[in-house]
Design an enzyme around this catalytic site. Structure first.
Site, PDB file in Angstrom:
ATOM      1  N   SER A 489     -10.662  82.041  29.728  1.00 28.37           N
ATOM      2  CA  SER A 489      -9.599  81.728  28.763  1.00 28.37           C
ATOM      3  C   SER A 489      -9.972  82.072  27.326  1.00 28.37           C
ATOM      4  CB  SER A 489      -9.281  80.223  28.839  1.00 28.37           C
ATOM      5  OG  SER A 489     -10.431  79.469  28.460  1.00 28.37           O
ATOM      6  N   PHE A 492      -7.742  82.499  24.109  1.00 27.90           N
ATOM      7  CA  PHE A 492      -6.898  81.434  23.565  1.00 27.90           C
ATOM      8  C   PHE A 492      -7.633  80.108  23.378  1.00 27.90           C
ATOM      9  CE2 PHE A 492      -4.517  84.263  26.415  1.00 27.90           C
ATOM     10  CZ  PHE A 492      -3.697  84.880  25.488  1.00 27.90           C
ATOM     11  N   SER A 504     -18.070  76.616  30.602  1.00 29.06           N
ATOM     12  CA  SER A 504     -19.002  77.625  31.096  1.00 29.06           C
ATOM     13  C   SER A 504     -18.314  78.982  31.036  1.00 29.06           C
ATOM     14  CB  SER A 504     -19.426  77.304  32.531  1.00 29.06           C
ATOM     15  OG  SER A 504     -20.327  78.282  33.027  1.00 29.06           O
ATOM     16  N   GLU A 558     -14.021  65.131  25.821  1.00 24.29           N
ATOM     17  CA  GLU A 558     -12.590  65.389  26.035  1.00 24.29           C
ATOM     18  C   GLU A 558     -11.684  64.678  25.019  1.00 24.29           C
ATOM     19  OE1 GLU A 558     -11.591  66.501  30.379  1.00 24.29           O
ATOM     20  OE2 GLU A 558     -12.648  64.601  30.528  1.00 24.29           O
ATOM     21  N   TYR A 768     -14.712  78.794  42.812  1.00 24.80           N
ATOM     22  CA  TYR A 768     -13.301  78.706  42.457  1.00 24.80           C
ATOM     23  C   TYR A 768     -12.457  78.783  43.736  1.00 24.80           C
ATOM     24  CZ  TYR A 768     -12.744  79.128  37.348  1.00 24.80           C
ATOM     25  OH  TYR A 768     -12.696  78.894  36.006  1.00 24.80           O
TER      26      TYR A 768
END
Length: 870
Positions: A489, A492, A504, A558, A768
């Site tokens: 990502s 963005f 990571s 977070e 994944y």
């Protein structure tokens, strides 16, 4: 061809595919008749002419002993009875054959026996009772046109009664399935969905049950739909390129005013100028292309993707199958609770710059969501059922950020930081009002995007936390450096978001994870600001032994302990060379052994190595652009060599894509090592082109989810860390669980589940999973998808995987906290938060902080509860 044009090229294309075995045309039986003479061709109605031809042809059908015997087996009556019945209604018999050896190989499959019998089924159609008129029209549509009148007899009736029993059984099975689906919430199940659920016990031919489905759903319209046909409907003829439906007026997104980054899409991943579209050629064949010029596949035809999706998920992708409307005006969303006075108070913290504060519904919707399929589905469907922030504010520097937090703490408001909004954990969701009634303030960090200083000698840079990965990489590259951190990502997502989620990147093998790259952080807290102090400027220590460090406290926090304002990060000189390679291996087990041995190579380990299982590898192949003639020949030659030198079956082969980065001598040694390992594990080098394509595809494939959502397909990825000793077990068990959950819910189509192994460690690897499902006709499809994903997550935990490797917990996975941490540890973290943030100003309630109750007058209280199911 019904209802459309069939070009010669399309017909030839179909013929080639049929003869090459890529289209299953089934078993072919040939009926023979005399030539048709005297047919009146004056009518201009093609359907009438077709019925005329069919009627003439049927009258001249010649029935062989093979047909009689097959029918005898199909309905369990003596062959003579069938022969006599056919003779009594005027059917001609084929002359008796001298060589009857052919009859020693009569079909044993009931469906094949019925297929042979139906060669003369039209002859029995007029004798069916009125209660089965729809079946009669299916057996012989021409009877409806010409109204054939017949005189029945006892022999024919005995045959017909047997046939009708099968028709009734087929209708009962179809009706039972339709009833079952309606009871499960599918109010209008379509043909494919019903057919998928039909029993295949061999008692009734499956194709008869398919016909029964059509009869029950559409009356007499029993003609089999032409799936994946070459023809183009009238609607499709007018559409040469199907634009996406999810783009809202980009000018309404406030980031454009600041010109921070190129405009992103609203309700979809990525840039507003980049997206997949469905296209049609003149012959009706479908292909996909990607708009824009940002990625290696942009602007190129991708001919295999549509067919791959249709085959794997049992869906039909056409403009008519678009299910989601354009993003609406988001009406029905509650207004902000913020009063004008409160709005003005926040504006004062940013010098009354009204361009940097908004309670606009679009801004609130974007900042109250992330990028889960649930978020995108809600935005696309206009059904936003979650609470949105009351206001969005953009600070420019640490001083403004401190002012915002100060007033929020004074007024007992809740602050939720916002970076790139790329999270897939619902971390940006506001707590519901039943949990927290306070005002919700979203603080967008993207204007805090400056590089404050660079120390080239020490390899350090101090950077504000709102900078995106793309901007940071570009700025460092201009200075001759790289940050080494490249998550999927990165275009963005922001530096602050990476730290807050403990992220990571793809090149972890060489540069480490974010905890290895970040050296220090500066944090704006609820009571005070936090930082490590230095006597001199532009320095940081590689390692210290001075107690618990602030960086460790903030990694993975977070947004619940404070807002990360800036960070000192490690930088490296740009590598001398960057190269790619790919390795094909016979199967997943061989691939795991290869990648596991590669992970043990320490300094010889490439910067990035990813193993794609067979399903993901085939998806990658489907996303390739149309090859040139030379490339096509090369692919055929490569496949032939693969088949010759190894066991490379198309349904089992896997692919490892590898990125090398370093000095020329280092990379040369690593390449040699990879080649040796590939040979040892029965692999073949597939070349740098495939490796680079796999690397580049990582960034473009994220757009695929939103393209698929146009056509009632929901998809998402989720990740985990798995020890090597449990890797195969976790992958197999998780896939199996998804298939089972999909089947138990009687969902339409087939689920598509694939996996890839990414970041490598001595102890294990990050895995994944990608899960896609057909949601057509599913009630609350996004919630159903979410339920299956949670089941998959539980299966991962049950079989030895972690809750997350780098995405974090957010609110989506907070229900699993009690399975990974004991109460003592959770209580300790909450005690630390209470000391740092007594009013719970940073009340996003993510991860271990999800179960903190709020008292609006006295601040935060801790209640000891199990986090699972409470």
């Amino acid at each position: 061809n019904r209802g459309g044009e069939m070009s010669l090229s399309a017909l030839m294309n179909w013929s080639i595919q049929a003869f090459s075995g890529r289209i299953n045309v089934g078993r072919i039986f040939i009926s023979v008749s005399n030539a048709i003479n005297g047919l009146n061709m004056n009518s201009k109605d093609p359907q009438y002419l077709g019925c005329c031809i069919q009627n003439h042809q049927q009258r001249r059908i010649v029935v062989s002993e093979f047909h009689v015997r097959a029918a005898s087996l199909a309905i369990n009556v003596p062959p003579k009875l069938i022969s006599d019945a056919l003779s009594s209604i005027g059917c001609c018999h084929w002359p008796e054959w001298r060589d009857k050896g052919q009859f020693n190989q009569m079909p044993t499959d009931l469906a094949v026996q019925w297929s042979v019998m139906l060669h003369f089924g039209h002859a029995l159609a007029p004798y069916l009772p009125k209660s089965h008129s729809r079946w009669a029209s299916w057996l012989s549509p021409s009877n409806l046109v010409f109204g054939t009148k017949v005189q029945s007899n006892e022999i024919v009736d005995s045959i017909v009664s047997k046939i009708v029993l099968y028709f009734d059984a087929a209708e009962k099975s179809a009706n039972d399935v339709i009833t079952m689906l309606k009871e499960k919430g599918f109010s209008k199940p379509n043909e494919n969905h019903v057919m998928q659920q039909l029993p295949n016990d061999g008692k009734v031919p499956l194709f008869l049950m398919n016909v029964a489905v059509k009869i029950l759903l559409h009356g007499t319209k029993c003609t089999t739909p032409t799936k994946n046909t070459m023809r183009v409907t009238e609607h499709e003829k007018k559409v040469s390129c199907v634009e996406p439906l999810f783009h809202l007026d980009a000018r309404r997104l406030r980031e454009q005013k600041f010109q921070v980054e190129p405009i992103e899409s609203f309700g979809a991943w990525g840039y507003s100028d980049s997206y997949f579209v469905l296209n049609f050629r003149r012959d009706g064949t479908k292909f996909v292309s990607m708009k824009g010029m940002r990625y290696s596949i942009s602007g190129k035809e991708i001919p295999g993707l549509v067919n791959f999706i249709e085959q794997e998920l049992q869906v039909d992708i056409t403009p008519n199958s678009i299910t989601l409307p354009p993003v609406p005006e988001l009406n029905g969303v509650p207004d902000s609770d913020l009063t004008p006075e409160e709005f003005s108070q926040i504006a004062c913290t940013i010098n009354n710059d009204r361009n940097r504060i908004s309670n606009n519904i679009v801004d609130r919707a974007r900042h109250g969501t992330g990028h889960t399929q649930h978020d995108m589905f809600n935005l696309r469907s206009g059904s936003i059922k979650i609470r949105l922030p009351d206001v969005v504010v953009w600070p420019k520097n640490e001083e403004e950020l401190s002012s915002i937090i100060s007033i929020a703490t004074q007024r007992n408001w809740c602050v939720i930081p916002f970076g790139g909004g790329t999270n897939v954990t619902h971390a940006n969701h506001c707590p519901e009002k039943v949990t927290d009634t306070r005002r919700m303030i979203s603080v967008d960090m993207k204007l805090m995007n400056q590089i404050l200083w660079v120390n080239e000698e020490d390899g350090l840079a101090h950077v504000e936390a709102g900078i995106t990965g793309l901007h940071l990489i570009e700025q460092m590259n201009k200075r001759g450096f790289t940050i080494g951190h490249e998550p999927d990502s990165y275009e963005f997502s922001t530096l602050g978001g990476w730290i807050a989620t403990k992220a990571s990147g793809m090149k972890q093998n060489k540069y480490g994870n974010i905890e290895d790259i970040v050296k220090e952080v500066r944090v704006v807290g609820a009571k005070f600001n936090l930082a490590q102090e230095h006597k001199l400027n532009k320095v940081s220590f590689g390692r210290v032994s001075t107690g618990v460090d602030l960086k460790s406290l903030m990694l993975g926090s977070e947004g619940c302990l404070g807002i990360i304002a800036s960070a000192v990060i490690k930088i490296w000189p740009i590598a001398e060379t960057k190269q790619f390679e790919s390795v094909l291996l016979p199967n997943f087990d061989a691939g795991i052994k290869f990648i596991k041995e590669l992970s043990k190579m320490r300094s010889m380990k490439p910067a990035s190595a990813r193993l794609l299982d067979n399903d993901q590898f085939r998806l990658g192949q489907a996303l390739k652009e149309a090859p040139s003639k030379l490339e096509s020949l090369r692919q055929v030659a490569s496949k032939s060599l693969g088949d010759y030198f190894g066991n490379f079956n198309g349904k089992s082969v896997v692919c490892a894509t590898i990125t090398f980065e370093g000095s020329c001598s280092e990379v040369k040694l690593q390449r040699k090592n990879v080649q040796k390992l590939a040979v040892n594990h029965g692999g073949l080098l597939a070349g740098p082109k495939v490796g680079k394509a796999g690397y580049d595809l990582t960034f473009a494939i994220a757009y695929l989810r939103d393209f698929a959502m146009n056509y009632a397909i929901l998809g998402e990825s989720f990740e985990t860390f798995v020890p090597w000793s449990k890797l195969t077990q976790v992958v197999m068990a998780t896939k199996k669980r998804i298939y089972e959950e999909h089947k138990n819910r009687s969902l339409p189509g087939k689920p598509f589940v694939c996996s890839r192994i990414t970041q490598l460690y001595d102890e294990g690897a990050c895995v994944y999973f990608y899960f896609c499902m057909n949601s057509d006709g599913v009630l609350e499809p996004s919630n159903v998808y979410g339920e299956i994903e949670l089941c998959a997550r539980q299966e991962i935990l049950n079989n030895g995987g972690s809750l997350s490797h780098h995405h974090g917990l957010g609110k989506l996975r907070s229900q699993f906290v009690s399975q990974i941490f004991n109460d003592g540890y959770v209580n300790s973290l909450i005690a630390i938060k209470k000391a740092m943030d007594p009013m719970n100003t940073f009340g996003a309630r993510n991860g271990v902080f999800s179960n903190i109750p709020i008292n609006s007058s006295t601040g935060m209280e801790h209640q000891r509860k199990s986090h699972l199911g409470k």
